[in-house]
Design a protein around this motif. Structure first.
Motif, PDB file in Angstrom:
ATOM      1  N   ARG A   1       1.789   3.978 -16.998  1.00 47.69           N
ATOM      2  CA  ARG A   1       1.367   2.999 -17.978  1.00 47.69           C
ATOM      3  C   ARG A   1       2.156   3.044 -19.094  1.00 47.69           C
ATOM      4  O   ARG A   1       2.519   2.150 -19.752  1.00 47.69           O
ATOM      5  CB  ARG A   1      -0.201   3.283 -18.577  1.00 47.69           C
TER       6      ARG A   1
ATOM      7  N   ASN B   1       0.752   0.074 -12.310  1.00 50.70           N
ATOM      8  CA  ASN B   1       0.717   0.788 -13.182  1.00 50.70           C
ATOM      9  C   ASN B   1      -0.515   0.640 -14.114  1.00 50.70           C
ATOM     10  O   ASN B   1      -0.810   1.601 -14.848  1.00 50.70           O
ATOM     11  CB  ASN B   1       2.090   0.782 -14.397  1.00 50.70           C
ATOM     12  N   ARG B   2      -0.796  -0.797 -14.264  1.00 51.16           N
ATOM     13  CA  ARG B   2      -1.807  -0.899 -15.255  1.00 51.16           C
ATOM     14  C   ARG B   2      -3.039  -1.682 -14.848  1.00 51.16           C
ATOM     15  O   ARG B   2      -2.601  -2.535 -13.894  1.00 51.16           O
ATOM     16  CB  ARG B   2      -1.240  -1.645 -16.465  1.00 51.16           C
TER      17      ARG B   2
ATOM     18  N   GLY C   1       6.161   2.427 -17.687  1.00 53.80           N
ATOM     19  CA  GLY C   1       6.545   1.080 -16.999  1.00 53.80           C
ATOM     20  C   GLY C   1       7.232   1.670 -15.624  1.00 53.80           C
ATOM     21  O   GLY C   1       7.301   0.680 -14.782  1.00 53.80           O
TER      22      GLY C   1
ATOM     23  N   ARG D   1       7.810  -0.117 -10.100  1.00 56.20           N
ATOM     24  CA  ARG D   1       7.435  -0.588 -11.583  1.00 56.20           C
ATOM     25  C   ARG D   1       6.208  -1.298 -11.534  1.00 56.20           C
ATOM     26  O   ARG D   1       5.461  -1.436 -12.601  1.00 56.20           O
ATOM     27  CB  ARG D   1       8.308  -1.473 -12.332  1.00 56.20           C
TER      28      ARG D   1
END
Ligand SMILES: Cc1cc2nc3c(=O)[nH]c(=O)nc-3n(C[C@H](O)[C@H](O)[C@H](O)COP(=O)(O)OP(=O)(O)OC[C@H]3O[C@@H](n4cnc5c(N)ncnc54)[C@H](O)[C@@H]3O)c2cc1C
Lengths: 560, 389
Positions: free
Chosen positions: B81, A128-129, B84, A125
């Motif tokens: 993004r 990702n960002r 998740g 998880r």
């Protein structure tokens, strides 16, 4: 230079020290090590502690299982990556490289990952960002991937695999397999019989599957030659058991071994590898370990009551005994220094300083080939593991495939021998040449009922339930191959995913590493059961994928 | 087995793989999520969606496929993004190798089509192939095409991300619940029967992948698709040496390197005469694939196979999927026949399927994609020639 010829099989997995020294090149420097033993043993004796580093957290890894099925002791040998150093003997001039870590495997700067991600790294998880950083994450994580570089060179020529047809293939030459082989040889010497046993580092049956023509297909690999492609009409699986791992904080530290691993790796206590060794559990190897290491043993601890003769032996030797305890944690940086025990009912804790820990609490059946052959398996509480369903002839649900000895759940040598003889008789009788009856020679409970119990108490589940109670929030490596933590398994349950082993495997990666789940799956089942409140048999299993031990591509690729 | 919360839904999707889940995802953006049900008889990732090679490429012969794949690439780039869950979509390119003059012509033709869609595909002479994969044995290679924005994705996180998001939106997804029958009045779908009970619904989507044929049989519609077993293997993790997915035209051999470092690849074996049922790995495959890996990257001879597994492709006669309402049975929608390419087409193809289920127009040419294309025998159809292994 490189090539299969470089990998020498181990003549004897636990030979006495021959004392002869040989010169090799270790990480670019000359090094003198003992010969006549496994490379893992020789390097350990010469002071090498960290052989490799784990994938995610760069935690130290060292010899653990002693039989080529964990992710502990692999090195680059003469340009070939990922050679299990416990399975080969060193030769003068060998070039040995430990591939992980910078600037060195022992002092790896990237080991800070373990500290930075002390609460665990969420590769599922995380990272990702923001979207703009995606390429950077990708290239960074990719840099850390892989356990060894591509081999230095392609082998000059690859001999093709050899096709062999036999009547009976016996997989495993222990008590049960030998009993079956002897009976077949005696009763019908003309039988084309092959007994393959991997314990000498050769004749490793890595693949078994029914073919379309009623014959079974198997692949037998050996470091000495290209693979044998064996077809057989009957298969006897006598692969026995191996000693389990156990998760606790620090359980993946070098210096922790399985019982059968230590027996293979360091049989000779005259080589003072340990000063203070602790044994956990009282299985078949415990007595011989006590006798071999005597005064160097500082503790015999067990999750449950020890067999009286084991306890007596320890007391005679003056070794402190603790029963009914769980291992909460182990301390150490690159090598184990101490363990903390918790009493399972009183909760009392106790710490022991040591420099070696052996896990001998639990035997597990080596069932991978049976799963692959499609045999129906069932859970047995007594061993907390899956075993093949067999009939009174010791035949599995796949006609023509027999399972005998420890892998089928037989506990004693006598029963293992008898199970082997039954399978052999069933095969000999099958073609009508012998009128031998299948009988149960002993009075008392029938042979099949003497296997490890199926229903009833599951001591290992109770153990893991207790362990979860004493577990802190610190990272516990459940799967040392892939650095999967116990906390990740807990999240499978708390996030509401299906609590099956199949789903847990694909969510966390548990069971997908080099050991094919041998050292994590049995505990993952129990921990999932304990965490979700479901019986272990509901958690299910996943099939160990073929090959059941890694298979060199070149062993199959030769020829047209 | 679980029972659904309601006795009727507006749409029931059969199959909880990427196709079914993505269809539910797009539907839920335009209708009451509570009226969508996904049913699956197995567990999440248990079908092909958890057993594939994760290849995502835009090099195709048919224009519409190029466009769909291109949209998927954009989608997967943002997946982490947006959902998740990180599928580690690594764009290391796809390298197609030609070993004969005929294959060179095929690649040249494909190159023209892909370039005219605005994608920077390159045709490579054998010597420049080594710039892309230095360890390849190019001695018998005649030419290659390379598109750097193609890539490889980790399948599991896509499934988990979709499930997490569907749960959040209130879409019901039931695993371990098999569909047993589909009831209709002969023209229109009325209900399905599951292990968990009967559910009335006017719309059913057949997203059962390798089992789409079984579902078609239940619905009483013609069976076009059929399952084939495909095998795949992974080596022990090696330090990165291979950026792109390498594909050979002749055998459909493919292999790439995962983010963990394993070389993952497969090739097409003919199991049609096998009497074995269920999923299995064959010795023949291990031998053939070893030969291919050794032939293409000779140094891999000293590397080891860690594990092999298999899954079903859902094959269609022309290498293209079946998308849209069945010509005979109203309310019965197809989202199947993806062969070995359902993962890469999933986001874009299912967006159109959702539109069709909702009765909206799509930008897809029905002659190319509609299940009705098979009910007109004799008519010339587009065939996707690069629907390989
Ligand atoms: C070895 C292999 C390699 C591949 N490589 C690639 C690749 O590199 N790139 C790519 O894009 N694609 C690849 N694919 C193809 C891709 O995986 C599939 O096209 C895609 O996953 C299909 O998704 P799906 O949801 O349709 O099918 P699945 O994921 O198979 O889902 C179908 C679901 O339907 C369920 N189902 C079946 N019958 C019933 C019933 N009666 N009731 C309820 N549920 C039912 C099943 O349990 C299953 O979960 C590969 C496939 C395989 C097998």
């Amino acid at each position: 230079m490189s090539g299969s010829g470089e990998l020498r099989p181990l003549k004897n997995p636990a030979p006495p020290m021959k004392g002869g020294m040989i010169d090799i090149v270790f990480n670019g420097r000359p090094r003198r090590i003992i010969g006549g033993v496994s490379l893992a043993q020789a390097l350990s004796q010469a002071g090498t502690r960290v052989f490799a580093r784990s994938l995610k957290y760069r935690r130290p890894r060292g010899p653990f299982c002693g039989q080529g099925q964990c992710a502990g002791c692999h090195v680059r040998l003469n340009g070939v990556p990922m050679v299990r150093s416990c399975l080969v003997e060193p030769r003068p001039g060998d070039r040995v490289v430990t591939e992980a870590g910078w600037p060195s495997t022992r002092y790896d700067l990237f080991a800070v990952m373990d500290w930075i991600f002390s609460g665990g790294m969420d590769t599922m998880r995380g990272f990702n960002r923001p979207l703009a950083l995606r390429p950077a994450y990708l290239s960074l994580v990719r840099k850390f991937s892989g356990l060894g570089h591509l081999p230095d060179a392609a082998p000059a020529a690859l001999p093709p695999p050899t096709a062999v047809a036999v009547d009976v293939l016996i997989i495993g030459g222990g008590t049960a397999g030998t009993a079956a082989a002897q009976l077949i040889r005696r009763q019908r010497p003309s039988t084309r019989l092959m007994v393959a046993d991997r314990s000498r580092g050769e004749d490793n049956v890595v693949f078994l599957s029914p073919g379309d023509d009623g014959q079974f297909r198997s692949i037998v690999s050996s470091p000495r030659r290209s693979a044998l492609l064996v077809s057989a009409s009957k298969i006897i699986v006598a692969t026995g058991t191996y000693d389990a791992g156990l998760p606790f904080r620090g359980s993946d530290l070098p210096g922790v071994f399985t019982g059968d691993g230590l027996v293979r790796l360091h049989s000779d206590p005259s080589v003072p590898l340990f000063q203070r060794l602790a044994i956990f559990g009282g299985n078949a190897h415990t007595l011989s370990l006590l006798d071999a290491w005597k005064e160097r043993i500082c503790l015999l601890a067990s999750p449950w009551e020890l067999a009286p003769e084991v306890r007596r032996r320890a007391q005679t030797l003056g070794i402190p005994v603790r029963e009914g305890v769980a291992i909460a944690s182990a301390e150490g940086r690159n090598w184990i220094r101490a363990v903390a025990l918790v009493h399972r009912t009183t909760g009392q804790t106790e710490s022991f300083r040591l420099d070696g820990l052996v896990l001998s609490h639990r035997d597990l059946p080596q069932v991978g080939l049976l799963f692959q052959a499609g045999a129906r398996m069932h859970w047995r509480n007594g061993a907390a593991a899956y075993f093949p369903e067999i009939n009174e002839r010791c035949e599995t649900s796949v006609p023509g495939v027999f399972a005998i000895g420890g892998v089928a759940g037989f506990c004693t040598e006598a029963d293992s021998r008898e199970s082997g003889e039954r399978a052999a008789l069933a095969i000999l009788e099958g073609d009508g040449t012998l009128g031998l009856p299948i009988r149960d020679p002993q009075s008392g409970p029938a042979l099949l009922d003497r296997r490890v119990h199926r229903e009833g108490p599951c001591p290992m589940l109770d153990y893991q339930t207790d362990f979860l109670r004493v577990l802190g929030s610190k990272k516990v490596i459940l799967c040392p191959c892939e650095d999967v933590t116990l906390q990740e398994l807990e999240r499978v349950v708390s996030d509401g995913w299906e609590t099956s082993l199949e789903v847990a495997k694909r969510l966390t990666g548990v069971g997908m590493g080099l050991c094919q789940g041998r050292y994590c799956m049995p505990d993952a089942v129990l921990l999932l059961a304990a965490l979700s409140g479901r019986p272990p048999s509901d958690i299910g299993f996943f099939t160990q994928r073929p090959p059941v031990w890694p298979l060199r591509i070149g062993d199959l690729a030769g020829g047209k | 087995m679980t029972s659904p919360q309601r006795s009727s839904y507006e749409v029931v999707i059969i199959g909880g793989g990427v196709i079914g889940l993505f269809t539910a995802h797009f539907l839920s953006q335009h209708m009451d999520p509570g009226k969508i049900l996904v049913v699956d008889r197995g567990f999440a990732t248990g079908g092909a969606s958890g057993r594939n090679g994760g290849g995502v490429r835009q090099q195709w012969e048919t224009r519409a496929t190029i466009r769909l794949a291109r949209e998927s690439v954009e989608f997967y780039r943002r997946f982490g993004r947006d959902f998740g869950y990180n599928p580690w979509f690594r764009q290391g390119g796809y390298l197609f190798l030609a070993f004969t003059e005929e294959e060179v012509i095929t690649l040249r033709r494909m190159e023209t089509g892909v370039r005219s869609e605005g994608l920077p595909i390159r045709y490579l002479e054998p010597s420049s192939v080594l710039d892309v994969v230095p360890d390849l044995d190019v001695r018998s290679v005649r030419g290659a095409t390379y598109l750097a924005s193609d890539g490889v994705i980790l399948p599991f996180p896509v499934v988990w991300g979709l499930l997490a998001s569907l749960k959040e939106r209130g879409v019901e997804v039931l695993y371990r619940t098999a569909v047993r029958a589909i009831d209709s009045d002969g023209h229109q779908v009325r209900a399905i029967s599951t292990e968990g009970g009967r559910i009335s619904t006017p719309k059913v989507v057949n997203a059962a992948g390798g089992w789409s044929r079984e579902i078609n049989l239940m619905a009483g519609v013609p069976t076009i698709t059929h399952p084939t077993l495909h095998e795949i293997l992974a080596t022990e993790p090696l330090t990165p040496f291979l950026d792109p997915m390498v594909v050979t035209l002749s055998r459909g051999t493919y292999f790439s390197q995962t983010m963990r470092g394993e070389v993952v690849g497969g090739l097409t074996m003919d199991h049609s005469r096998s009497t074995r049922t269920g999923l299995y790995s064959s010795r023949e495959f291990l031998v053939e694939m070893s030969k291919e890996l050794n032939r293409l990257v000779p140094r891999l001879a000293e590397a080891r196979i860690l594990r092999a597994w298999s899954g079903y492709y859902d094959d269609s006669p022309d290498g293209l999927p079946l998308l849209g309402e069945d010509p005979k049975l109203g309310g019965f929608f197809h989202a199947n026949g993806f062969g070995g390419h359902g993962f890469m087409l999933a986001p874009s193809a299912t967006r159109r399927v959702a539109q069709m289920v909702l009765g909206q127009k799509t930008d897809l040419d029905p002659a190319w994609i509609s299940p009705a294309r098979f009910s007109k025998p004799g008519e010339a159809r587009t065939v996707e020639g690069l629907s390989l292994g």
